[in-house]
Design an enzyme around this catalytic site. Structure first.
Site, PDB file in Angstrom:
ATOM      1  N   GLY A 165       3.859  -5.578 -11.520  1.00 42.87           N
ATOM      2  CA  GLY A 165       4.840  -5.696 -10.434  1.00 42.87           C
ATOM      3  C   GLY A 165       4.285  -5.155  -9.133  1.00 42.87           C
ATOM      4  O   GLY A 165       3.199  -4.591  -9.081  1.00 42.87           O
ATOM      5  N   ASP A 199      -2.273 -11.762 -13.011  1.00 42.87           N
ATOM      6  CA  ASP A 199      -1.340 -11.349 -11.955  1.00 42.87           C
ATOM      7  C   ASP A 199      -1.912 -11.637 -10.571  1.00 42.87           C
ATOM      8  O   ASP A 199      -1.186 -11.544  -9.579  1.00 42.87           O
ATOM      9  CB  ASP A 199      -0.995  -9.856 -12.086  1.00 42.87           C
ATOM     10  CG  ASP A 199      -2.224  -8.981 -12.179  1.00 42.87           C
ATOM     11  OD1 ASP A 199      -3.014  -9.178 -13.119  1.00 42.87           O
ATOM     12  OD2 ASP A 199      -2.406  -8.119 -11.313  1.00 42.87           O
TER      13      ASP A 199
HETATM   14  P1  AMP Z   1      -4.502  -5.235  -8.302  1.00 43.81           P
HETATM   15  O1  AMP Z   1      -5.636  -4.865  -9.194  1.00 43.81           O
HETATM   16  O2  AMP Z   1      -4.756  -4.868  -6.907  1.00 43.81           O
HETATM   17  O3  AMP Z   1      -4.097  -6.645  -8.477  1.00 43.81           O
HETATM   18  O4  AMP Z   1      -3.266  -4.347  -8.754  1.00 43.81           O
HETATM   19  C1  AMP Z   1      -2.827  -4.313 -10.087  1.00 43.81           C
HETATM   20  C2  AMP Z   1      -1.510  -3.577 -10.182  1.00 43.81           C
HETATM   21  O5  AMP Z   1      -1.666  -2.235  -9.759  1.00 43.81           O
HETATM   22  C3  AMP Z   1      -0.384  -4.153  -9.368  1.00 43.81           C
HETATM   23  O6  AMP Z   1       0.805  -4.008 -10.099  1.00 43.81           O
HETATM   24  C4  AMP Z   1      -0.377  -3.278  -8.148  1.00 43.81           C
HETATM   25  O7  AMP Z   1       0.883  -3.252  -7.519  1.00 43.81           O
HETATM   26  C5  AMP Z   1      -0.724  -1.924  -8.742  1.00 43.81           C
HETATM   27  N1  AMP Z   1      -1.337  -1.047  -7.753  1.00 43.81           N
HETATM   28  C6  AMP Z   1      -2.575  -1.137  -7.225  1.00 43.81           C
HETATM   29  N2  AMP Z   1      -2.795  -0.154  -6.352  1.00 43.81           N
HETATM   30  C7  AMP Z   1      -1.679   0.610  -6.298  1.00 43.81           C
HETATM   31  C8  AMP Z   1      -1.280   1.781  -5.582  1.00 43.81           C
HETATM   32  N3  AMP Z   1      -2.101   2.384  -4.706  1.00 43.81           N
HETATM   33  N4  AMP Z   1      -0.045   2.258  -5.809  1.00 43.81           N
HETATM   34  C9  AMP Z   1       0.777   1.664  -6.668  1.00 43.81           C
HETATM   35  N5  AMP Z   1       0.468   0.573  -7.373  1.00 43.81           N
HETATM   36  C10 AMP Z   1      -0.742   0.045  -7.201  1.00 43.81           C
HETATM   37 MG    MG Z   2      -2.829  -7.890  -7.588  1.00 38.33          MG
END
Ligand code: AMP
Ligand code: MG
Length: 481
Positions: A70, A238
């Site tokens: 999410g 995702d």
């Molecule tokens: P990503 O690898 O950037 O696609 O992120 C994967 C998941 O980690 C997603 O649900 C993001 O919303 C969550 N996420 C990544 N970085 C953060 C952060 N600094 N704080 C909260 N959630 C994060």
């Molecule tokens: Mg992402």
């Protein structure tokens, strides 16, 4: 399907980049926005009537299913319909914690935000479907990463934020009613795309039509990535959109010397998302979408599996068709002839064997043709090889193939297809390092060049030069999380 969340207050937000061109596309009044926008673009103020939400999604991360991801550091502020009637999401990234933040701080920092901005604009200018940045804001909030860094917030514009993982979230919970609603919503929002065999079967269930469309979109998207040497770096489900736009510029990079094994991401230890693995991974992601949609495809589970399998199996041929069509265009070929695939494959294999810079090779191949279509100059492209004669055999086949189809504007067409400027890793890092120190001029210069990548820009020729081998040896990218 979402949680209503307000952005966390940002301290002393400053607008450091604003995309006038995109604002124009969206029909926004940039002049008015530039003056007072920082409050809205930081999330400190909401437009009247806005109810920001964080969206739920799941996803396969490096092959393992995570049922609860999410928007952990992003929010959907709302939607905007442009003057052509196209609908876009406007979201913030780095705007604070949400119920989906898990252990994260919900924040983003300046370098990853500007990196996403640059990469998205570079891809857009190359004609590749992508989410785009409308603005970047820096704050005086301190965000802890490897060291304390200033916070930053990106305003992201997307055709939608629906992902394969959005469907997986509800499928995994057996919430078929929600999956059915999402299918209807996605079809209404993104329409139906014709696949390789022509039109999507109108008698198919909506779920199957959606699957066929997403398969075609993803196949075409990844073909475009491969043509320019883009390595996404984290092709989890995702980060795989239903719209067919590139999303989530984290550890992405461009290959410079052509290398199908190239991996840049510090966390991709097994090379799952290596440059040359991308076509296969997108196909794998389509199989995960098919699984999520299965109960909606047919009540008869055997029939559902058969139909879904057939749809997923169109991915490979659709990718091959789209990629060959990209390569033909890059070769300056208009007609389709037997042998074109082998000609293109042998060219790329030769670049790989000799570690030749992909972007330079394509660009300089254009000059094999002269402006008037007569004999051009092959010394530049030959000069990319350690021994120029290495390329001779292939070049003579190429020239023969072109002679079957004399085309006066071939060089100009190739120069408009094969960019001079891509977001080269060393130039990107240099620009971001300067921005972190408070000097945005290199970022702005690089952004301007990448926004017009086919045109020679005499004062900026240095930005077309490849990264130094020494730099590339140790260069790694990060998710920015
Ligand atoms: P990503 O690898 O950037 O696609 O992120 C994967 C998941 O980690 C997603 O649900 C993001 O919303 C969550 N996420 C990544 N970085 C953060 C952060 N600094 N704080 C909260 N959630 C994060
Ligand atoms: Mg992402």
């Amino acid at each position: 399907m979402f949680a209503e969340v307000l952005p966390t207050a940002a301290q002393q937000p400053r607008l450091v980049a604003f995309n006038d061109e995109l604002a124009g596309v969206l029909g926004l009044d940039s002049a008015a926005l530039r003056g007072s926008a920082v409050e809205y673009l930081s999330g400190n103020q909401l437009l009247p009537g806005a109810h920001p939400i964080a969206q739920a999604y799941a996803g396969h991360q490096f092959g393992s299913f995570n049922p609860g991801l999410g928007d952990g550091r992003a929010l959907l502020l709302g939607e905007i319909v442009d003057p052509h009637g196209r609908r876009f999401d406007i979201g913030l990234k780095g705007s604070g914690r949400t119920p989906f933040s898990r252990g994260g701080d919900g924040r983003a920092t300046i370098a990853p935000v500007l990196r996403e901005y640059l990469m998205g604009e570079a891809m857009h200018a190359l004609g590749i479907p992508t989410t785009r940045a409308l603005a970047a804001v820096v704050t005086s909030d301190v965000v802890m990463r490897r060291r304390p860094e200033p916070g930053a917030i990106l305003t992201r514009i997307a055709s939608s934020h629906l992902r394969v993982g959005t469907f997986q979230y509800f499928a995994a919970r057996q919430q078929s009613e929600q999956v059915a609603r999402l299918i209807g919503y996605a079809l209404a929002r993104h329409g139906v795309v014709a696949g390789i065999d022509g039109d999507v079967d109108p008698s198919a269930t909506p779920a199957l039509q959606l699957l066929q469309s997403v398969v075609a979109r993803q196949a075409r998207l990844v073909a475009q990535w491969m043509a320019v040497g883009f390595v996404h770096g984290v092709m989890n489900t995702d980060n795989c959109t239903i719209s067919g736009e590139t999303i989530d510029y984290g550890p992405c990079a461009f290959v410079e010397p052509y290398d199908l094994n190239a991996v840049f991401s510090s966390i991709d230890e097994s090379g799952r998302y290596a440059f040359g693995n991308q076509p296969g991974v997108a196909g794998w992601n389509m199989a995960r979408l098919a699984e999520a949609l299965l109960p909606q495809i047919s009540d008869d589970s055997d029939r559902a599996v058969a139909l879904a399998t057939a749809a997923v199996e169109t991915y490979r041929p659709e990718f091959e068709r789209a990629y060959l069509s990209e390569l033909r265009r890059k070769l300056g070929l208009v007609s389709q002839r037997d042998g074109d695939q082998a000609l293109a494959d042998d060219w790329l294999a030769m670049l790989g064997d000799h570690r030749v810079d992909l972007t330079q090779a394509w660009r300089l191949l254009s000059f094999v043709h002269s402006a008037d279509g007569l004999d051009g100059d092959d010394t530049q492209v030959r000069g990319l090889f350690s021994e120029p004669s290495i390329a001779d055999g292939w070049l003579s086949r190429y020239v023969q193939r072109c002679a079957m189809e004399p085309t006066p504007g071939r060089r100009a067409a190739m120069l408009a297809t094969n960019p001079l400027f891509i977001a080269r890793n060393e130039h990107v890092e240099t620009a971001l390092d300067a921005a972190v120190q408070g000097d945005y001029a290199p970022f702005e210069r690089l952004l301007a060049v990448l926004s017009d990548p086919f045109t020679e820009q005499p004062g900026d020729a240095d930005l077309a030069t490849p990264s130094q081998p020494r730099f590339l040896q140790t260069f790694r990218t990060f998710c920015g999380t």
